[in-house]
Design a protein around this motif. Structure first.
Motif, short mmCIF file in Angstrom:
data_model
loop_
_atom_site.label_atom_id
_atom_site.label_comp_id
_atom_site.label_asym_id
_atom_site.label_seq_id
_atom_site.Cartn_x
_atom_site.Cartn_y
_atom_site.Cartn_z
N ASP A 97 19.33 -62.24 114.68
CA ASP A 97 17.69 -63.11 114.48
C ASP A 97 17.93 -62.78 113.10
OD1 ASP A 97 16.29 -61.06 115.11
OD2 ASP A 97 15.34 -62.33 117.00
N LEU A 98 16.82 -63.31 112.88
CA LEU A 98 16.38 -63.58 111.30
C LEU A 98 15.31 -61.83 111.23
CD1 LEU A 98 15.59 -64.77 109.07
CD2 LEU A 98 13.63 -66.32 110.20
N ASP A 99 15.11 -62.15 112.59
CA ASP A 99 13.57 -60.35 112.29
C ASP A 99 14.83 -59.44 111.94
OD1 ASP A 99 11.31 -61.97 112.78
OD2 ASP A 99 11.09 -60.87 115.07
N ASP A 100 16.27 -59.61 112.37
CA ASP A 100 17.04 -58.32 111.74
C ASP A 100 17.60 -58.25 110.92
OD1 ASP A 100 17.35 -56.64 114.76
OD2 ASP A 100 18.47 -59.03 115.66
N ALA A 145 10.32 -57.77 101.12
CA ALA A 145 8.88 -56.94 100.32
C ALA A 145 7.51 -57.16 101.38
CB ALA A 145 9.09 -57.95 99.52
N ALA A 146 6.82 -57.86 101.41
CA ALA A 146 5.33 -58.58 101.92
C ALA A 146 5.23 -57.59 103.49
CB ALA A 146 5.79 -59.77 102.48
N VAL A 147 6.28 -57.28 103.61
CA VAL A 147 6.40 -56.78 105.00
C VAL A 147 6.07 -54.49 105.01
CG1 VAL A 147 7.65 -55.12 107.49
CG2 VAL A 147 7.60 -57.71 106.98
N MET A 148 6.69 -54.52 103.68
CA MET A 148 6.40 -53.53 103.23
C MET A 148 5.52 -52.92 102.39
SD MET A 148 10.91 -53.03 101.52
CE MET A 148 10.87 -51.07 101.32
N GLU A 149 5.02 -53.77 101.28
CA GLU A 149 3.99 -53.68 100.74
C GLU A 149 2.92 -53.34 101.85
OE1 GLU A 149 4.02 -52.86 97.55
OE2 GLU A 149 3.28 -54.10 96.60
N LYS A 150 2.88 -54.65 102.98
CA LYS A 150 2.21 -54.01 103.85
C LYS A 150 1.38 -52.83 104.75
CE LYS A 150 -0.24 -57.12 107.77
NZ LYS A 150 0.35 -57.63 109.15
N ALA A 151 2.50 -52.65 104.25
CA ALA A 151 2.32 -50.67 105.29
C ALA A 151 3.00 -50.24 104.00
CB ALA A 151 3.87 -51.18 105.99
N ASN A 152 2.12 -50.36 102.92
CA ASN A 152 2.53 -49.55 102.19
C ASN A 152 3.49 -48.45 101.89
OD1 ASN A 152 0.02 -50.04 100.73
ND2 ASN A 152 -1.35 -49.22 102.79
N GLU A 182 4.16 -59.59 114.09
CA GLU A 182 3.45 -59.22 113.22
C GLU A 182 3.75 -60.46 111.60
OE1 GLU A 182 0.79 -57.19 113.08
OE2 GLU A 182 1.43 -55.70 114.58
N ARG A 183 2.31 -60.87 111.19
CA ARG A 183 1.85 -62.14 110.57
C ARG A 183 2.65 -61.66 109.21
NH1 ARG A 183 -0.82 -64.67 106.67
NH2 ARG A 183 -2.43 -63.13 107.02
N VAL A 184 4.31 -61.81 108.45
CA VAL A 184 4.03 -61.92 107.31
C VAL A 184 3.23 -62.79 105.96
CG1 VAL A 184 6.27 -62.09 105.31
CG2 VAL A 184 6.66 -62.36 107.42
N ASP A 185 2.60 -61.61 105.57
CA ASP A 185 1.75 -62.08 104.62
C ASP A 185 2.07 -61.80 103.31
OD1 ASP A 185 -0.99 -62.49 103.34
OD2 ASP A 185 -1.98 -61.18 103.48
N PRO A 186 2.70 -63.10 102.22
CA PRO A 186 3.34 -62.48 100.72
C PRO A 186 1.89 -62.05 100.11
CG PRO A 186 4.25 -64.90 101.70
CD PRO A 186 3.00 -64.55 103.12
#
Length: 424
Positions: free
Chosen positions: A152-155, A187-194, A329-333
């Motif tokens: 799905d989209l998450d995958d 990109a947003a998920v990766m940046e949020k996780a540093n 988790e919310r995706v935060d651009p």
């Protein structure tokens, strides 16, 4: 049941197609005295058009075996170094001369929207002289057994993140059309996780970031129908004896029917012209064959990915509203700070309207102005955003220049915003 009928019809026509192809070869044989007559060419043209309009087109090959670097031809080899059930990562490995400086490493995320990644052959070819290119080769869902689970989209977002981890630091990602949303989300998920392996830049081309802006016929269809209609009308199970037997999918032939109906008159004229060129023995019918061999080769999408995309991207507009979720988790651009952003649109795009991709510039609020750029290409439609002469001449050089400038070791003090081919 409709998918089964489609398969049955295809199988029933198989002997007729074979006979038509045999007759075509007979009438076009130079030893046949009728082959050079108007009657013979008309029969040959009719048989070829019939065979081509009733066949199933297999996945084309990229066929990119050579490119030119620094004015010298060098060989190119396709390798696959990353594999998952629903995607392979293809690397176009160039035989570079010793001492050649490192080129930008670019990951092209091809759309999972019915066509194979080979639709971006021209995109890859234009970038190869200046970049180390990788591309996502999505697998036809009808070829993936049910034992491999869902996709799905998450995958999809997870796959993009995993590929960036595989490729390592200072990788640049290009999303063509549909993947603009999951690539921005990744990109947003990766940046949020540093995440230190977040891409150095992302280029979004003709993507549906915010389909509320300048909606097209594709966008309006998704708004006019409830999600239940899509579940009942276009989701079908893969028929036996395909490897993905009983997997719920959105069949590629339905997606192709939708695309062709949007410009049906253009396709009918193209086939009529193709027929007349064959009869008159003039023109360049090979270009027609090459285009439609690619355009008519389609793949199925998993039902869960298709329905989630329709719901989140086209109905709820979750990403621009700040409501898109990934693994709970919310995706935060606004978390994106170190990933440079280039958005590209086509002036005449009838799939992703002008402004829909540019919306990424608005929702990614914390990217510095020196790390963002927008470009509107005049006089091109959706396909021209990533392929064709204007792409090679005007868009590809800008992408390469942007990726070089946005390598994290060499970012400039100023990045200009370009609109309509003129500096702003």
């Amino acid at each position: 049941m409709f998918y089964q009928l489609y398969e049955l019809n295809h199988a029933a026509l198989a002997p007729v197609r074979a006979a038509a192809d045999l007759m075509r070869l007979a009438y076009s044989n130079p030893f046949n005295p009728l082959s050079n007559t108007l009657f013979g060419r008309t029969v040959t043209a009719s048989l070829e058009v019939f065979e081509r309009t009733t066949r199933r087109y297999s996945k084309p090959a990229f066929g990119l075996t050579e490119t030119v670097v620094d004015g010298r031809p060098i060989s190119v080899h396709e390798t696959v170094g990353w594999r998952r059930p629903f995607c392979n990562l293809i690397h176009f490995e160039r035989s570079l001369p010793a001492g050649h400086p490192a080129d930008p490493r670019i990951l092209i995320v091809a759309p999972m929207s019915g066509h194979y990644a080979t639709l971006l052959r021209g995109t890859v070819e234009a970038l190869l002289p200046s970049a180390d290119v990788y591309i996502t080769d999505w697998i036809d869902a009808r070829m993936v057994p049910m034992t491999e689970g869902r996709f799905d989209l998450d995958d999809y977002i997870d796959y993009v993140i995993d590929m960036l981890h595989h490729l390592g630091p200072d990788t640049h990602v290009i999303a063509v059309c549909q993947p603009s949303v999951p690539v921005l989300a990744a990109a947003a998920v990766m940046e949020k996780a540093n995440d230190p392996l977040s891409p150095s830049s992302m280029t979004l081309m003709g993507g549906p970031i915010d389909t509320r802006i300048n909606p097209t016929a594709v966008n309006k269809l998704a708004k006019d129908k409830p999600l239940k209609w899509f579940e009942d009308s276009v989701v079908m199970n893969v028929p036996w004896p395909q490897p993905g037997f009983m997997r719920p999918v959105y069949p590629g032939f339905l997606q192709l029917s939708g695309f062709m109906s949007m410009n049906l008159d253009r396709h009918m004229i193209a086939h009529k012209d193709f027929f007349m060129h064959l009869v008159k023995n003039d023109g360049e019918p090979e270009k027609h064959r090459e285009f439609y061999d690619e355009y008519l080769a389609v793949m199925d999408l998993t039902a869960e990915f298709y329905l989630q995309t329709v719901k989140e991207v086209f109905m709820k507009h979750s990403l621009p509203k700040g409501e898109l979720m990934h693994r709970g988790e919310r995706v935060d651009p606004s978390a994106i700070r170190k990933v440079a952003l280039l958005t590209i649109e086509g002036e005449n795009d009838d799939i992703s309207g002008v402004g829909q991709t540019h919306a990424a510039q608005t929702i990614c609020t914390n990217i510095p102005d020196t790390m963002r750029m927008h470009y509107l290409q005049p006089d091109v439609g959706h396909y021209g955003v990533f392929n064709g002469s204007r792409f090679r001449r005007e868009i590809a050089p800008r992408i390469v220049a942007f990726t070089r400038a946005q390598a994290r070791s060499s970012r400039p003090a100023v990045t200009r915003v370009i609109k309509g081919g003129k500096s702003a």
